[in-house]
Design a protein around this motif. Structure first.
Motif, mmCIF file in Angstrom:
data_model
loop_
_atom_site.group_PDB
_atom_site.id
_atom_site.type_symbol
_atom_site.label_atom_id
_atom_site.label_comp_id
_atom_site.label_asym_id
_atom_site.label_seq_id
_atom_site.Cartn_x
_atom_site.Cartn_y
_atom_site.Cartn_z
ATOM 1 N N ARG A 519 0.857 -1.192 0.000
ATOM 2 C CA ARG A 519 0.000 0.000 0.000
ATOM 3 C C ARG A 519 0.889 1.236 0.000
ATOM 4 O O ARG A 519 1.949 1.239 0.624
ATOM 5 C CB ARG A 519 -0.905 0.007 1.225
ATOM 6 N N MET A 520 0.427 2.269 -0.691
ATOM 7 C CA MET A 520 1.213 3.486 -0.821
ATOM 8 C C MET A 520 0.360 4.709 -0.491
ATOM 9 O O MET A 520 -0.863 4.665 -0.530
ATOM 10 C CB MET A 520 1.740 3.664 -2.251
ATOM 11 N N GLY A 521 1.055 5.827 -0.255
ATOM 12 C CA GLY A 521 0.364 7.088 0.004
ATOM 13 C C GLY A 521 0.024 7.843 -1.259
ATOM 14 O O GLY A 521 -0.492 8.963 -1.211
ATOM 15 N N THR A 522 0.311 7.235 -2.394
ATOM 16 C CA THR A 522 -0.011 7.856 -3.680
ATOM 17 C C THR A 522 -1.389 7.391 -4.134
ATOM 18 O O THR A 522 -2.020 6.554 -3.479
ATOM 19 C CB THR A 522 1.035 7.446 -4.727
ATOM 20 N N LYS A 523 -1.862 7.922 -5.271
ATOM 21 C CA LYS A 523 -3.167 7.497 -5.780
ATOM 22 C C LYS A 523 -3.196 7.618 -7.297
ATOM 23 O O LYS A 523 -3.198 8.721 -7.830
ATOM 24 C CB LYS A 523 -4.274 8.374 -5.158
ATOM 25 N N SER A 524 -3.222 6.477 -7.948
ATOM 26 C CA SER A 524 -3.256 6.461 -9.410
ATOM 27 C C SER A 524 -4.569 7.036 -9.920
ATOM 28 O O SER A 524 -5.635 6.780 -9.370
ATOM 29 C CB SER A 524 -3.103 5.029 -9.915
ATOM 30 N N GLN A 525 -4.481 7.836 -10.976
ATOM 31 C CA GLN A 525 -5.694 8.311 -11.664
ATOM 32 C C GLN A 525 -5.690 7.816 -13.093
ATOM 33 O O GLN A 525 -6.375 8.354 -13.955
ATOM 34 C CB GLN A 525 -5.734 9.842 -11.656
#
Lengths: 806, 287
Positions: A519-525
């Motif tokens: 899990r990461m703190g980023t967010k794919s769009q």
């Protein structure tokens, strides 16, 4: 060993790690229509909210009468600024240190500004309600032209700032002034200009445009009165930041707020900030006790949520007669609209615009940026670029062409002459950045050789002669662009958002059977993180990418991160992923040593496991180590195999590239044809070449749109006239040129895997390539600079003004 | 972008549709492909209380040849036009123009009747119908009548249609064998209305223009026939002087609005260029 034993190459290939053109795992659901977007969230009893918006660009709000609206069947509530004042939410802070009205408080400051929020049992009823809210306005004179914003008699836009002589970024010079930001050495730069053999000066505008993701901004807010918990599903590029901001402004404990960003249909910077719709839906849910959905339509997205650019850059270069640059001076007039809602790191009111020295070795430079208010929608966000980097790249790349023209030099030759040399890295720029790595000459020469640049110039000379003889009505332009980006915000020493340092994070948990979740703190769009993040882990710890589940966007489960924008995911979270993986590998090595009954130092890593040095048959795979981690760890060691890493980058990364656009323009109609577009990108280590290529194609298509027609335009009365895809240029596959991509690899020296980020490079480098092609086409007729966008009628106008059309 | 509420009717005959439209009066609108009306409803620029959907009426769709005339039912889609061998053979300019209308998805729904009856100056088919000398069959409470396309358009969205009337079919006289044709449309992108467009149907004899009709799209509040421009090329071999004269004559009758496609001067200028190019291409096709 027998013939069935996989070779080392086969074992490495089976991982589908870094460098592999792994197919995007998320596309399995996207291509079948099985994505889960915010508008797919449907909760029992869910209500729908929608806005009454201002038809006026500037007006006093005298009265809001909701009595008829409340009689519409299904309409439950009409929220106004007066309602929001009861919970102290009529205004909200912006990421840029300004404040913004959530709903019109006494005044409206731009057309389509949010005035009231109608809450109803379905969207039809909400819209019926909107049409029954009667708002009485007293129109005020609109301020549209940013160049008139600081006239002494300019109308006062922000009455809430009356008497405030300073804003978040220092003194204010005028009632419509937001900030002045200066960088560099003014005296040294002035001196360089005094000594210069040659100088150029041009006002280069980068017009207002919009990120316009296919999915608009939207949210569902659900407040549980019993638990006192608020859950928000939203189109958020930075879900954790939204959680913290909501906690701070709504005075809710952060652990009681659950932010979930499900699948997102494109962001491009549009989904970084907080919008009135989020606040109103949350308040409506708290008031009604029911979930409330807000979904923007296309017109609202284009005209109310954040625009991009609108930078007007007066640019001067000083140079020697033989073409060595000696100084750069830039003044920017930045139009922020009604509120400064820039989504930049907090200390950077003009983002990283001070990358404006570009790829060139300027001994000195000075930059001043004045931000001003106008009666337009607030912003501006970084549309597929790191903060204001595309404006900076356009500014310097256009200016270098203008200088080349004045010197009578080829634009490519001028660039080669002034590039920062490979041995100068790490390079300290005159405006304060430390470029990590680069080999500009190699990239430029590869571009020139691959495209046969010299032959194209020869062809152009022949076509120009033919045009002058009246044998053709077509002119040919070559657009050279060599950009340096600054991405990966960023080091805590200079980057934060509302005080939160801009680190990012990764947590990896491996399961006993040799698989895991990360899990990461980023967010794919749309960037494909589920694919590429697993590839980094695969290479680092020898677990096949297919066996790693990647999850982002749920603040309850993901480690805190600052989200995805500004090409920061790979430079920051990508590093955190590698660092977390290395922690796991270190523990795995201890377990392997115990199981193989040797000292740790006697082990070496071999693709997908540990091997005893000199004894190739004594090998333990990561899969087996995973099992051992849960069942037979060394005495004294905790079981389990997981790690978390928060990565504070030591520096930004500096991707670069060399682009060439070959364009033909029919002067009689202004119709252009992009004959060829070549894009060489150097983004350091390449994780997934196929995804890079897709990113470059997408970014170039947006750059093409922006340069050639995509514009948010206001008429003189302050009406926004580009509210749909009919007039806001959104190219289809038919209009989009063919793209040729290429690369060099110059790894970042400070990044754990050497990667730099690529998603935004093509937008940053593409826009100047297109614009330079148009300008280059017309230059032999006597023009120095033609403003974007270069749509058909403006090309014809340029031809006419230059005497090429009767 | 959410329409208001409305009642939906789906009559099974032209007579029922006319009765509904007459009884319900101004609150009712006929619905064909919906590509103009539905967006207007979503913007609440139109809020009809009743929609009378014509899709349930058999016989309003189809293409057939009757002697030298092609009869096209109003509910025939642009896709049907493109799929018709008869159209491609007899009136190929309609095939060429239909390909320039919007995109395949829109063409599957959008109808020829809706395109010509709506009175939108941006639509392509009206100028073509005027160029081809087509007539429209209008049926209403007072019976049926035929109106020439050239007499149908009165202003932007204003047509000869009387309350309660619907356009049921179009009669297109087939141009003579060996005619040359071209539809030149300048647009910013797929799906856009024309910045300017010109339709040309001509015949050649001994290398000279024997007959010629020129139609213009989206350069005036109604589609236009550029009679003087056509006159300027008849008897010529389309030399540059004749082409220049035709373009100038066409430009004098244009009065486009300034919009995001460009200022008035530009739209007239490229209107003239579309005329020139359409004439040249049509002549090259004539036998």
């Amino acid at each position: 060993m027998n013939d069935m034993t996989p070779t080392r190459d086969q074992r490495a290939a089976a991982l589908e790690g870094m460098g592999c053109k792994r197919k995007r795992v998320e596309d399995i659901r996207f291509t079948q229509g099985k994505g889960n977007y915010v508008d797919d969230v449907k909760l029992p009893g869910m209500l729908h909210g929608d806005f009454v918006r201002s038809p006026h660009p500037h007006a006093r709000v005298k009265k809001i009468d909701d009595s008829e609206a409340l009689k519409v069947p299904g309409v439950l509530a009409v929220i106004t600024a007066e309602t929001l004042k009861t919970v102290n939410l009529a205004w909200m802070p912006t990421l840029a240190g300004d404040v913004q009205m959530v709903l019109a408080d006494g005044k409206v400051l731009f057309q389509n500004q949010e005035v009231a929020f109608v809450v109803a049992t379905d969207r039809y009823a909400a819209d019926d309600g909107i049409n029954k809210v009667v708002v009485e306005y007293e129109p005020l004179p609109p301020l549209v032209d940013p160049f008139k914003s600081m006239d002494p008699d300019a109308p006062v836009l922000r009455e809430d700032l009356a008497g405030k002589t300073a804003g978040a970024h220092g003194p204010r010079k005028h009632h419509n002034h937001i900030f002045e930001w200066t960088v560099g050495d003014r005296e040294l730069t002035d001196a360089a200009f005094k000594k210069a053999d040659v100088t150029i000066k041009e006002m280069i505008s980068y017009h207002r445009t919009h990120p316009s993701p296919l999915e608009t901004c939207q949210c569902v807010c659900s407040f549980d009165k019993i638990k006192g918990e608020l859950t928000i599903w939203g189109t958020f590029q930075a879900p954790h930041v939204i959680r913290t901001v909501v906690s701070l402004i709504a005075k809710l404990p952060e652990q009681k707020i659950h932010v979930i960003a499900p699948d997102i249909g494109g962001g491009f910077g549009n989904k970084v900030g907080a919008y009135p719709g989020y606040i109103c839906a949350a308040v409506a849910s708290i008031v009604t006790g029911k979930p409330v959905k807000w979904v923007e339509d296309r017109i609202e997205n284009l005209t109310a949520t954040s625009f991009a650019r609108d930078y007007h850059m007066t640019t001067e270069i000083a140079a020697t007669r033989d073409g060595k640059v000696t100084g750069l001076r830039v003044h920017v007039l930045a139009d922020h609209g009604a509120f400064d809602a820039c989504a930049d790191p907090s200390k950077w009111p003009a983002g990283f615009f001070n990358i404006v020295t570009g790829s060139y070795d300027f001994p000195t430079a000075h930059l001043a940026v004045d931000g001003v208010y106008t009666n337009k929608a607030p912003g501006g966000v970084a549309y597929r670029c790191s903060f204001r980097v595309t404006e900076a790249a356009y500014c310097i790349e256009r200016a270098m062409d203008i200088l080349a023209q004045k010197l009578g030099m080829d634009p490519a030759e001028l660039r080669l002459k002034n590039f920062i040399k490979p041995e100068q890295f790490p390079y300290h720029s005159a405006l304060g950045w430390e470029y990590d790595s680069g080999d500009y000459h190699t990239a430029m020469r590869k571009m020139m050789e691959t495209t046969n640049y010299a032959a194209l110039r020869k062809e152009q000379a022949e076509k120009r002669a033919a045009f002058k003889r009246g044998e053709t009505r077509e002119i040919m332009g070559l657009g050279v662009s060599f950009f340096t980006e600054i991405v990966g915000a960023g080091p805590s020493k200079n980057c934060d958002i509302l005080g939160i340092a801009m680190f990012d994070s990764c947590e990896i948990r491996l399961h006993p059977t040799g698989t895991g979740i990360a899990r990461m703190g980023t967010k794919s769009q749309g960037q494909g993180h589920e694919t590429t993040w697993a590839q980094i882990i695969a290479t680092e710890i020898g677990i096949p990418a297919d066996n790693i589940q990647v999850e982002e966007g749920n603040t309850d489960t993901a480690p805190y991160g600052l989200g995805t924008y500004g090409s920061r995911s790979t430079p920051v979270a990508g590093a955190a992923i590698a660092m977390a993986a290395r922690k796991i590998k270190a523990k795995a090595q201890m377990i392997a040593a115990y199981k193989l009954e040797v000292h740790e130092d006697d082990l070496e890593w071999d693709i997908d496991g540990f091997r005893v040095k000199g004894l190739p048959e004594r090998f333990l795979s990561m899969k087996d180590i995973c099992w051992a981690a849960y069942n037979s760890v060394p005495p004294g060691m905790e079981p389990g195999l997981e790690a978390v890493s928060y990565y504070d980058p030591p520096n930004m990364t500096y991707p670069f590239g060399a682009y060439l656009c070959v364009m033909d323009i029919d002067v009689d109609t202004g119709v252009y044809k992009v004959r060829r577009f070549y894009a060489l990108d150097d983004c350091g280590t390449r994780i997934n070449p196929m995804i890079i290529e897709g990113q470059v194609h997408g970014g170039l298509t947006e750059a093409f749109a922006i340069a050639m027609g995509q514009e948010i335009r206001y008429d003189e009365a302050g009406n926004v006239v580009t509210g749909s895809f009919m007039d806001f240029f959104m190219p289809t596959a038919v209009e989009t040129p063919h793209w040729e991509t290429d690369f060099t690899v110059t790894p970042s020296p400070h990044h754990p895997i050497g990667a730099k980020g690529v998603g935004e490079s093509p937008n940053v480098g593409g826009v100047p390539a297109f614009s330079n092609a148009v300008n280059d086409a017309f230059s032999f007729l006597g023009s120095t600079h033609i403003q974007m966008p270069h749509d058909y009628w403006r090309n014809w106008k340029a031809a006419k003004e230059l005497g090429a059309v009767a | 972008m959410i329409p208001g509420s409305f009642n939906y009717h789906r009559p099974a005959s032209v007579a029922d549709a006319i009765k509904l439209l007459s009884d319900l009066g101004e609150d009712a609108r006929p619905l064909a492909g919906g590509h103009s009306l539905v967006p207007m409803m979503k913007l609440r620029l139109a809020s009809p209380a009743h929609l009378v959907d014509l899709h349930g009426i058999a016989g309003l769709k189809g293409i057939r040849r009757d002697g030298d005339t092609l009869l096209i039912g109003a509910m025939t889609t642009q896709h049907d036009l493109l799929a018709s061998d008869e159209i491609a053979k007899s009136v190929p300019i309609l095939h060429e123009a239909a390909l320039l209308i919007a995109d395949p998805q829109v063409r599957y729904r959008g109808t020829i009747g809706g395109n010509v009856a709506n009175g939108d100056p941006g639509n392509d088919m009206p100028a073509l119908m005027m160029t081809l000398g087509a007539t429209y069959r209008l049926e209403g409470p007072g019976g049926a009548r035929e109106v020439a396309a050239a007499d149908f358009y009165q202003g932007a969205y204003f047509t000869a249609l009387e309350p309660g009337e619907i356009l049921t079919s179009i009669s297109v006289p087939a141009p003579p064998a060996g005619h040359g044709y071209a539809y030149e449309k300048l647009k910013r992108k797929v799906g856009d209305y024309a910045t300017a467009a010109a339709a040309v149907v001509l015949t050649m004899a001994d290398g000279k223009v024997a007959s010629c009709t020129i139609g213009l799209t989206n350069v005036h509040e109604t589609p236009l026939v550029a009679a003087d421009a056509a006159k300027a090329v008849i008897g010529t071999n389309l030399d540059s002087a004749a082409l220049k004269k035709a373009a100038a004559a066409a430009e004098t009758i244009m009065s486009p609005a300034a919009d995001a496609r460009g200022p008035v001067e530009y739209r007239k200028h490229v209107g003239g260029i579309m005329v020139t190019r359409a004439l040249q291409r049509a002549a090259s096709r004539a036998r």
